[in-house]
Design a protein around this motif. Structure first.
Motif, PDB file in Angstrom:
ATOM      1  N   LYS A 230       0.837  -1.209   0.000  1.00 49.82           N
ATOM      2  CA  LYS A 230       0.000   0.000   0.000  1.00 49.82           C
ATOM      3  C   LYS A 230       0.871   1.257   0.000  1.00 49.82           C
ATOM      4  O   LYS A 230       0.577   2.215  -0.720  1.00 49.82           O
ATOM      5  CB  LYS A 230      -0.926  -0.032   1.220  1.00 49.82           C
ATOM      6  CG  LYS A 230      -1.999   1.000   1.168  1.00 49.82           C
ATOM      7  CD  LYS A 230      -2.943   0.723   0.032  1.00 49.82           C
ATOM      8  CE  LYS A 230      -4.031   1.784   0.016  1.00 49.82           C
ATOM      9  NZ  LYS A 230      -4.776   1.777  -1.209  1.00 49.82           N
TER      10      LYS A 230
ATOM     11  N   ASN B  65       2.297   1.986  -3.376  1.00 50.31           N
ATOM     12  CA  ASN B  65       1.260   2.128  -4.410  1.00 50.31           C
ATOM     13  C   ASN B  65       1.342   1.028  -5.465  1.00 50.31           C
ATOM     14  O   ASN B  65       1.172   1.275  -6.654  1.00 50.31           O
ATOM     15  CB  ASN B  65       1.315   3.509  -5.071  1.00 50.31           C
ATOM     16  CG  ASN B  65       0.993   4.618  -4.111  1.00 50.31           C
ATOM     17  OD1 ASN B  65       0.149   4.457  -3.234  1.00 50.31           O
ATOM     18  ND2 ASN B  65       1.676   5.740  -4.256  1.00 50.31           N
TER      19      ASN B  65
ATOM     20  N   THR C 199      -0.643  -1.631  -5.278  1.00 41.26           N
ATOM     21  CA  THR C 199      -1.943  -2.267  -5.324  1.00 41.26           C
ATOM     22  C   THR C 199      -3.032  -1.202  -5.243  1.00 41.26           C
ATOM     23  O   THR C 199      -2.835  -0.142  -4.656  1.00 41.26           O
ATOM     24  CB  THR C 199      -2.110  -3.289  -4.179  1.00 41.26           C
ATOM     25  OG1 THR C 199      -3.369  -3.911  -4.315  1.00 41.26           O
ATOM     26  CG2 THR C 199      -2.006  -2.657  -2.821  1.00 41.26           C
ATOM     27  N   GLU C 200      -4.149  -1.510  -5.845  1.00 34.97           N
ATOM     28  CA  GLU C 200      -5.292  -0.608  -5.808  1.00 34.97           C
ATOM     29  C   GLU C 200      -6.248  -0.958  -4.679  1.00 34.97           C
ATOM     30  O   GLU C 200      -7.186  -0.221  -4.403  1.00 34.97           O
ATOM     31  CB  GLU C 200      -6.049  -0.668  -7.151  1.00 34.97           C
ATOM     32  CG  GLU C 200      -5.222  -0.204  -8.331  1.00 34.97           C
ATOM     33  CD  GLU C 200      -4.877   1.283  -8.241  1.00 34.97           C
ATOM     34  OE1 GLU C 200      -5.732   2.079  -7.788  1.00 34.97           O
ATOM     35  OE2 GLU C 200      -3.748   1.642  -8.602  1.00 34.97           O
ATOM     36  N   LEU C 201      -6.038  -2.099  -4.041  1.00 30.37           N
ATOM     37  CA  LEU C 201      -6.914  -2.543  -2.960  1.00 30.37           C
ATOM     38  C   LEU C 201      -6.693  -1.698  -1.714  1.00 30.37           C
ATOM     39  O   LEU C 201      -5.568  -1.285  -1.422  1.00 30.37           O
ATOM     40  CB  LEU C 201      -6.645  -4.009  -2.627  1.00 30.37           C
ATOM     41  CG  LEU C 201      -6.908  -5.033  -3.727  1.00 30.37           C
ATOM     42  CD1 LEU C 201      -6.446  -6.396  -3.271  1.00 30.37           C
ATOM     43  CD2 LEU C 201      -8.373  -5.057  -4.102  1.00 30.37           C
ATOM     44  N   SER C 202      -7.770  -1.473  -0.975  1.00 26.31           N
ATOM     45  CA  SER C 202      -7.625  -0.786   0.304  1.00 26.31           C
ATOM     46  C   SER C 202      -7.078  -1.782   1.327  1.00 26.31           C
ATOM     47  O   SER C 202      -7.094  -2.999   1.105  1.00 26.31           O
ATOM     48  CB  SER C 202      -8.970  -0.241   0.770  1.00 26.31           C
ATOM     49  OG  SER C 202      -9.807  -1.297   1.184  1.00 26.31           O
TER      50      SER C 202
ATOM     51  N   GLU D 297      -9.707  -4.285   2.290  1.00 25.39           N
ATOM     52  CA  GLU D 297      -9.918  -5.338   1.294  1.00 25.39           C
ATOM     53  C   GLU D 297      -8.804  -6.369   1.335  1.00 25.39           C
ATOM     54  O   GLU D 297      -9.035  -7.559   1.140  1.00 25.39           O
ATOM     55  CB  GLU D 297     -10.013  -4.726  -0.104  1.00 25.39           C
ATOM     56  CG  GLU D 297     -11.278  -3.924  -0.326  1.00 25.39           C
ATOM     57  CD  GLU D 297     -11.240  -3.143  -1.624  1.00 25.39           C
ATOM     58  OE1 GLU D 297     -10.122  -2.854  -2.129  1.00 25.39           O
ATOM     59  OE2 GLU D 297     -12.310  -2.807  -2.127  1.00 25.39           O
TER      60      GLU D 297
END
Length: 132
Positions: free
Chosen positions: A81, A84, A86-89, A92
């Protein structure tokens, strides 16, 4: 190799590397933003301690190894995270972490080594029988 010696060696290398980076920064050879580096790469500490725990505990107690792998997983989630990648929160990603933890726990149950009788077990058993 002794796990304490390995940990000392790794921390020594971390300190030498940090000192070298700070010296090169002070000499103007490289530009290093320490606050950015720490705020971005702090999950590496979780990953490091998770790996150290896994390597040192896997021969003795698989439950601690699973916990160490979970720490590595959490550190990896935060690092992905922060970078950056991954786009997942984070919420998630934790949804995926729970099933992965169940898989690891199931593997631990399957491959858990059987209890080995202590060489002293026979003498303890004999002493208890004599007591009766």
């Amino acid at each position: 190799m002794n796990p304490h010696m390995l940990q000392r060696m790794i921390w020594g290398l971390v300190l030498v590397s940090a000192g070298t980076l700070f010296l090169l920064n002070q000499l103007g050879i490289i530009q290093v933003d320490v606050a950015y580096m720490f705020s971005t790469y702090w999950p590496c500490i979780l990953i490091f301690y998770g790996l150290i725990g896994f390597v040192s505990q896997r021969n003795f107690h698989w439950g601690a190894s699973i916990g160490s792998l979970m720490m590595c997983g959490v550190g990896t989630i935060f690092l992905l995270k922060n970078l950056n990648l991954t786009e997942l929160s984070i919420g998630e990603m934790f949804k995926f972490l729970i099933p992965v933890a169940l898989i690891f726990f199931g593997l631990q149950v399957i491959f858990k080594p059987s209890r080995k009788e202590s060489p002293e077990w026979a003498s303890i058993k004999k002493a208890k029988e004599e007591e009766r």
